[in-house]
Design an enzyme around this catalytic site. Structure first.
Site, PDB file in Angstrom:
ATOM      1  N   HIS A   9       0.804  -1.218   0.000  1.00 58.08           N
ATOM      2  CA  HIS A   9       0.000   0.000   0.000  1.00 58.08           C
ATOM      3  C   HIS A   9       0.844   1.278   0.000  1.00 58.08           C
ATOM      4  O   HIS A   9       0.396   2.317  -0.464  1.00 58.08           O
ATOM      5  CB  HIS A   9      -0.953   0.008   1.195  1.00 58.08           C
ATOM      6  CG  HIS A   9      -0.241  -0.167   2.506  1.00 58.08           C
ATOM      7  ND1 HIS A   9       0.180  -1.406   2.943  1.00 58.08           N
ATOM      8  CD2 HIS A   9       0.150   0.718   3.432  1.00 58.08           C
ATOM      9  CE1 HIS A   9       0.795  -1.259   4.102  1.00 58.08           C
ATOM     10  NE2 HIS A   9       0.799   0.011   4.424  1.00 58.08           N
ATOM     11  N   CYS A  65       8.018  -0.717  -1.986  1.00 60.11           N
ATOM     12  CA  CYS A  65       7.240  -0.495  -0.770  1.00 60.11           C
ATOM     13  C   CYS A  65       7.649   0.881  -0.244  1.00 60.11           C
ATOM     14  O   CYS A  65       8.199   1.683  -0.997  1.00 60.11           O
ATOM     15  CB  CYS A  65       7.426  -1.607   0.254  1.00 60.11           C
ATOM     16  SG  CYS A  65       9.094  -1.853   0.890  1.00 60.11           S
ATOM     17  N   SER A  67      10.044   1.745   1.914  1.00 64.78           N
ATOM     18  CA  SER A  67      11.498   1.896   1.927  1.00 64.78           C
ATOM     19  C   SER A  67      12.207   0.970   0.944  1.00 64.78           C
ATOM     20  O   SER A  67      13.351   1.210   0.587  1.00 64.78           O
ATOM     21  CB  SER A  67      12.044   1.607   3.333  1.00 64.78           C
ATOM     22  OG  SER A  67      11.843   0.235   3.644  1.00 64.78           O
ATOM     23  N   GLY A  70      11.804  -4.101   3.277  1.00 67.59           N
ATOM     24  CA  GLY A  70      11.011  -5.301   3.532  1.00 67.59           C
ATOM     25  C   GLY A  70      10.845  -6.163   2.303  1.00 67.59           C
ATOM     26  O   GLY A  70      10.962  -7.390   2.365  1.00 67.59           O
ATOM     27  N   HIS A  98      27.571  -6.703 -11.184  1.00 65.51           N
ATOM     28  CA  HIS A  98      28.405  -7.510 -10.290  1.00 65.51           C
ATOM     29  C   HIS A  98      27.638  -8.640  -9.621  1.00 65.51           C
ATOM     30  O   HIS A  98      28.236  -9.659  -9.265  1.00 65.51           O
ATOM     31  CB  HIS A  98      29.024  -6.634  -9.207  1.00 65.51           C
ATOM     32  CG  HIS A  98      30.022  -5.654  -9.736  1.00 65.51           C
ATOM     33  ND1 HIS A  98      30.863  -4.958  -8.909  1.00 65.51           N
ATOM     34  CD2 HIS A  98      30.314  -5.231 -10.988  1.00 65.51           C
ATOM     35  CE1 HIS A  98      31.628  -4.159  -9.627  1.00 65.51           C
ATOM     36  NE2 HIS A  98      31.306  -4.317 -10.905  1.00 65.51           N
ATOM     37  N   ASN A  99      26.343  -8.449  -9.399  1.00 69.03           N
ATOM     38  CA  ASN A  99      25.582  -9.411  -8.605  1.00 69.03           C
ATOM     39  C   ASN A  99      24.524 -10.169  -9.394  1.00 69.03           C
ATOM     40  O   ASN A  99      23.821 -10.998  -8.836  1.00 69.03           O
ATOM     41  CB  ASN A  99      24.922  -8.709  -7.418  1.00 69.03           C
ATOM     42  CG  ASN A  99      25.912  -7.890  -6.620  1.00 69.03           C
ATOM     43  OD1 ASN A  99      25.815  -6.667  -6.582  1.00 69.03           O
ATOM     44  ND2 ASN A  99      26.888  -8.542  -6.021  1.00 69.03           N
ATOM     45  N   ARG A 132      34.961 -12.555 -13.254  1.00 67.76           N
ATOM     46  CA  ARG A 132      35.289 -12.784 -11.842  1.00 67.76           C
ATOM     47  C   ARG A 132      34.059 -12.767 -10.937  1.00 67.76           C
ATOM     48  O   ARG A 132      34.085 -13.282  -9.823  1.00 67.76           O
ATOM     49  CB  ARG A 132      36.300 -11.743 -11.361  1.00 67.76           C
ATOM     50  CG  ARG A 132      35.751 -10.337 -11.223  1.00 67.76           C
ATOM     51  CD  ARG A 132      36.840  -9.340 -10.812  1.00 67.76           C
ATOM     52  NE  ARG A 132      36.314  -8.075 -10.395  1.00 67.76           N
ATOM     53  CZ  ARG A 132      35.991  -7.074 -11.199  1.00 67.76           C
ATOM     54  NH1 ARG A 132      36.132  -7.212 -12.506  1.00 67.76           N
ATOM     55  NH2 ARG A 132      35.533  -5.940 -10.711  1.00 67.76           N
ATOM     56  N   ARG A 136      31.531 -15.448  -7.421  1.00 68.43           N
ATOM     57  CA  ARG A 136      30.950 -14.777  -6.260  1.00 68.43           C
ATOM     58  C   ARG A 136      29.439 -14.954  -6.214  1.00 68.43           C
ATOM     59  O   ARG A 136      28.874 -15.195  -5.150  1.00 68.43           O
ATOM     60  CB  ARG A 136      31.332 -13.301  -6.274  1.00 68.43           C
ATOM     61  CG  ARG A 136      32.818 -13.084  -6.144  1.00 68.43           C
ATOM     62  CD  ARG A 136      33.201 -11.663  -6.419  1.00 68.43           C
ATOM     63  NE  ARG A 136      34.652 -11.506  -6.347  1.00 68.43           N
ATOM     64  CZ  ARG A 136      35.314 -10.511  -6.884  1.00 68.43           C
ATOM     65  NH1 ARG A 136      34.663  -9.552  -7.529  1.00 68.43           N
ATOM     66  NH2 ARG A 136      36.613 -10.451  -6.774  1.00 68.43           N
TER      67      ARG A 136
END
EC number: 5.3.1.6
Length: 142
Positions: A9, A65, A67, A70, A98-99, A132, A136
């Site tokens: 919401h 949301c 922030s 959550g 990278h991720n 690389r 990871r």
């Protein structure tokens, strides 16, 4: 690209803007709700998006949301999901590069439309760098 998008919401206005923004850029968007500002629980929507992304190979998700915290925590409970909480274009670029993040999270109470636009554009323009970073990313899934 295909995106699954949801909020709680606290992020309805930014979710609606995000859905239209992605469609205008030519992306397929599946809006998983909610569709009113009536109080809902963010984990329910994080799980919907995470499950959809896992079931639909090559798709990505966006969770919003108040922030973004959550939503990112709930989504990351799913094996194979790498949800990244991004506050600017740089964090979005690094999350993808990278991720190999597959769900973008941000908060309506944190970012305005201009920043949200730059975050999404950076996300769209970035891809996984591989190299690389592969080892990871593999270590994320224990």
């Amino acid at each position: 690209m295909k995106f699954y998008v949801a909020t709680d919401h606290a992020g309805i206005d930014l979710k609606n803007w995000t859905v239209e923004f992605l469609k205008e850029k030519g992306h397929e968007v599946i809006d998983l709700g909610p569709f009113s500002k009536e109080r809902v629980d963010y984990p329910d929507y994080a799980h919907k998006v995470a499950t959809s992304v896992l079931e639909d190979t090559g798709s990505q998700g966006i969770l919003i949301c108040g922030s973004g915290i959550g939503m990112s925590m709930a989504a990351n409970r799913h094996e194979g999901i790498r949800a990244a909480l991004c506050h600017d274009a740089y964090t979005a670029m690094v999350a993808r590069g990278h991720n190999d993040a597959n769900i973008l999270c941000f908060g309506e109470r944190i970012v305005g439309l201009g920043v949200a636009e730059s975050i999404i554009n950076s996300w769209l323009e970035s891809g996984f760098d591989g190299g690389r970073h592969c080892q990871r990313v593999e270590k994320i899934e224990l």
